[in-house]
Design a protein around this motif. Structure first.
Motif, PDB file in Angstrom:
ATOM      1  N   CYS A   1       0.725  -1.101  -0.049  1.00 42.18           N
ATOM      2  CA  CYS A   1       0.091  -0.062   0.046  1.00 42.18           C
ATOM      3  C   CYS A   1       1.013   1.261   0.011  1.00 42.18           C
ATOM      4  CB  CYS A   1      -0.810  -0.011   1.124  1.00 42.18           C
ATOM      5  SG  CYS A   1      -1.822  -1.650   1.418  1.00 42.18           S
ATOM      6  N   PHE A   2       0.439   2.093  -0.540  1.00 38.10           N
ATOM      7  CA  PHE A   2       1.053   3.489  -0.954  1.00 38.10           C
ATOM      8  C   PHE A   2       0.401   4.427   0.159  1.00 38.10           C
ATOM      9  CE2 PHE A   2       1.532   7.750  -2.670  1.00 38.10           C
ATOM     10  CZ  PHE A   2       2.827   7.939  -2.731  1.00 38.10           C
ATOM     11  N   SER A   3       1.032   5.235   0.799  1.00 38.14           N
ATOM     12  CA  SER A   3       0.216   6.117   1.764  1.00 38.14           C
ATOM     13  C   SER A   3       0.804   7.671   1.277  1.00 38.14           C
ATOM     14  CB  SER A   3       0.593   6.160   3.133  1.00 38.14           C
ATOM     15  OG  SER A   3      -0.009   7.175   3.891  1.00 38.14           O
ATOM     16  N   ASP A   4      -0.137   8.653   0.760  1.00 36.75           N
ATOM     17  CA  ASP A   4       0.188   9.878   0.229  1.00 36.75           C
ATOM     18  C   ASP A   4       0.045  10.902   1.413  1.00 36.75           C
ATOM     19  OD1 ASP A   4      -2.567   9.843   0.320  1.00 36.75           O
ATOM     20  OD2 ASP A   4      -2.561  10.582  -1.755  1.00 36.75           O
ATOM     21  N   GLU A   5      -0.327  10.115   2.666  1.00 40.98           N
ATOM     22  CA  GLU A   5      -0.441  11.084   3.987  1.00 40.98           C
ATOM     23  C   GLU A   5       0.429  10.596   5.073  1.00 40.98           C
ATOM     24  OE1 GLU A   5      -4.439  10.594   5.194  1.00 40.98           O
ATOM     25  OE2 GLU A   5      -5.377  11.751   3.387  1.00 40.98           O
ATOM     26  N   ASN A   6       1.535   9.805   4.498  1.00 45.13           N
ATOM     27  CA  ASN A   6       2.492   9.201   5.745  1.00 45.13           C
ATOM     28  C   ASN A   6       1.759   8.859   6.845  1.00 45.13           C
ATOM     29  OD1 ASN A   6       4.814  10.070   4.015  1.00 45.13           O
ATOM     30  ND2 ASN A   6       4.339  12.399   4.847  1.00 45.13           N
TER      31      ASN A   6
ATOM     32  N   ASN B   1       4.594  -3.244   4.458  1.00 45.21           N
ATOM     33  CA  ASN B   1       4.590  -3.047   3.115  1.00 45.21           C
ATOM     34  C   ASN B   1       3.856  -1.594   2.706  1.00 45.21           C
ATOM     35  OD1 ASN B   1       6.157  -5.254   2.440  1.00 45.21           O
ATOM     36  ND2 ASN B   1       4.204  -6.639   1.859  1.00 45.21           N
ATOM     37  N   ILE B   2       4.065  -0.699   3.629  1.00 46.97           N
ATOM     38  CA  ILE B   2       3.315   0.525   3.400  1.00 46.97           C
ATOM     39  C   ILE B   2       4.454   1.410   2.597  1.00 46.97           C
ATOM     40  CG2 ILE B   2       2.314   2.765   4.480  1.00 46.97           C
ATOM     41  CD1 ILE B   2       0.795   0.362   4.428  1.00 46.97           C
TER      42      ILE B   2
ATOM     43  N   LEU C   1      -2.239  -4.397  -4.896  1.00 45.04           N
ATOM     44  CA  LEU C   1      -1.382  -2.999  -4.886  1.00 45.04           C
ATOM     45  C   LEU C   1      -2.349  -1.840  -4.976  1.00 45.04           C
ATOM     46  CD1 LEU C   1       1.673  -1.890  -4.927  1.00 45.04           C
ATOM     47  CD2 LEU C   1       1.118  -1.981  -7.559  1.00 45.04           C
ATOM     48  N   GLY C   2      -2.354  -0.878  -4.018  1.00 49.25           N
ATOM     49  CA  GLY C   2      -3.361   0.186  -3.952  1.00 49.25           C
ATOM     50  C   GLY C   2      -2.674   1.600  -2.990  1.00 49.25           C
ATOM     51  N   THR C   3      -3.454   2.411  -2.890  1.00 49.23           N
ATOM     52  CA  THR C   3      -3.180   3.686  -1.831  1.00 49.23           C
ATOM     53  C   THR C   3      -3.932   3.379  -0.656  1.00 49.23           C
ATOM     54  OG1 THR C   3      -2.333   5.199  -3.535  1.00 49.23           O
ATOM     55  CG2 THR C   3      -3.239   6.096  -1.565  1.00 49.23           C
TER      56      THR C   3
ATOM     57  N   PHE D   1      -3.212   3.143  -7.033  1.00 54.04           N
ATOM     58  CA  PHE D   1      -1.953   3.310  -6.916  1.00 54.04           C
ATOM     59  C   PHE D   1      -1.443   4.305  -7.772  1.00 54.04           C
ATOM     60  CE2 PHE D   1       2.647   1.813  -6.662  1.00 54.04           C
ATOM     61  CZ  PHE D   1       2.696   1.719  -5.355  1.00 54.04           C
ATOM     62  N   PRO D   2      -0.531   5.392  -7.197  1.00 56.81           N
ATOM     63  CA  PRO D   2       0.090   6.238  -7.844  1.00 56.81           C
ATOM     64  C   PRO D   2       0.921   6.188  -9.080  1.00 56.81           C
ATOM     65  CG  PRO D   2       1.370   6.223  -5.790  1.00 56.81           C
ATOM     66  CD  PRO D   2       0.115   5.197  -5.689  1.00 56.81           C
ATOM     67  N   LEU D   3       0.725   5.076  -9.792  1.00 57.32           N
ATOM     68  CA  LEU D   3       1.520   4.897 -10.990  1.00 57.32           C
ATOM     69  C   LEU D   3       0.428   4.599 -12.363  1.00 57.32           C
ATOM     70  CD1 LEU D   3       4.095   2.015 -10.290  1.00 57.32           C
ATOM     71  CD2 LEU D   3       4.581   4.477 -10.953  1.00 57.32           C
TER      72      LEU D   3
END
Length: 309
Positions: free
Chosen positions: A75-80, A108-109, A154-156, A166-168
């Protein structure tokens, strides 16, 4: 007839043939989109388990999706943000993670700090974006051991425990696995759906789009079984009333009105008799002029029964 089509239904008069799910739906290497309602997540799970015998499989979304319990989730985190106590509670409520594998998910963040842009470059330039995508892609692949775990989601990460895109770009994501399966629609967990103006969100890279419908919606009031029922009502003249029972004739007209998907998968056929299931699939295939198959994607089934006309 292929070897995979050798298992014919016990009834010699049956028009139904049993074949693997991915073959029935025409799933190809690259990006494939799943839309509709009545079993998208179950279809994604079943397809990923089957396709993982042929290569690597990446599950993701163009809208929103819940993390999967049968595979790793990066997982992607755009807010940390990390997996807080509140998020653990939400994830546990969704019955997707135990406390043990929540801690493994926490490893896996990917935070915004790890999405590195080249120093001294305009971060909005095409060069910076391309390099940023490459770095993020490499980071994911360094965390994913395909030989041990051929399936990855895969996701945010959002604060509600769901995953957003996800940011791709999908052009980059499709390079990361043999098969990319995208949940490209929302349905509020109802078996049927009418689509809004901006739905579904199918990636332009998608080679195959599968429309899903849940047969449990049939013969019930449309207000109880159709997401965005007000749109569905207006497919007809005069407009349907909310208590109108959903028949296969109304369903066919709605499918024709929307004209979505390269093929149709009717889930929840266990709600019908064998004869009713066969008649429904034949009726829809003749009326739509496209591939129609069906089965029962019961939770936990790695190899669901699939019926193809």
């Amino acid at each position: 007839m292929t070897k995979q089509q050798e298992q014919i239904d016990d009834n010699p008069q049956s028009k139904l043939i049993r074949i693997p799910l991915s073959e029935a739906l025409g799933i190809k290497k690259g990006v494939n989109a799943i839309i509709g309602s009545g079993g998208k997540s179950s279809l994604l799970k079943s397809l990923s388990l089957e396709l993982s015998q042929k290569g690597s499989v990446l599950l993701t979304t163009s809208t929103h999706i819940l993390p999967f319990s049968h595979c790793e989730n990066i997982c992607f985190s755009d807010e940390n943000i990390s997996i807080s106590d509140e998020n653990i509670s939400i994830l546990n409520k969704n019955a997707l993670f135990s406390n043990e594998n929540v801690s493994s998910l926490n490893k896996n963040i990917l935070t915004l700090n790890e999405k590195i842009l080249l120093p001294g470059k305009d971060i909005h330039s095409e060069e910076a974006l391309e390099n940023s995508n490459t770095l993020l892609q490499s980071k994911v692949l360094s965390l994913w051991d395909k030989s041990q775990n051929p399936i990855l989601c895969l996701g945010t990460l959002e604060t509600n425990g769901k995953l957003s895109p996800f940011p791709l770009p999908f052009s980059a994501i499709e390079q990361m696995a043999d098969f990319v399966l995208v949940e490209a629609d929302g349905s509020k967990r109802l078996p049927g759906k009418a689509h809004g103006r901006n739905e579904p969100e199918i990636p332009k890279e998608s080679q195959r789009t599968v429309l899903v419908f849940g047969a449990s919606a049939l013969h019930k009031p449309i207000s109880e079984v159709i997401h965005r029922v007000e749109i569905f009502q207006n497919f007809f003249t005069p407009s349907l009333t909310p208590d109108t029972l959903l028949t296969k004739e109304l369903l066919l007209q709605a499918f024709r009105e929307e004209n979505l998907g390269d093929c149709l998968f009717v889930n929840q056929l266990d709600c019908l008799t064998k004869k009713e299931a066969e008649e429904l699939l034949l009726f829809l295939q003749k009326g739509l002029g496209k591939m129609v198959c069906g089965g029962s994607l019961k939770e936990g089934s790695a190899h669901p029964e699939v019926l193809l006309l």
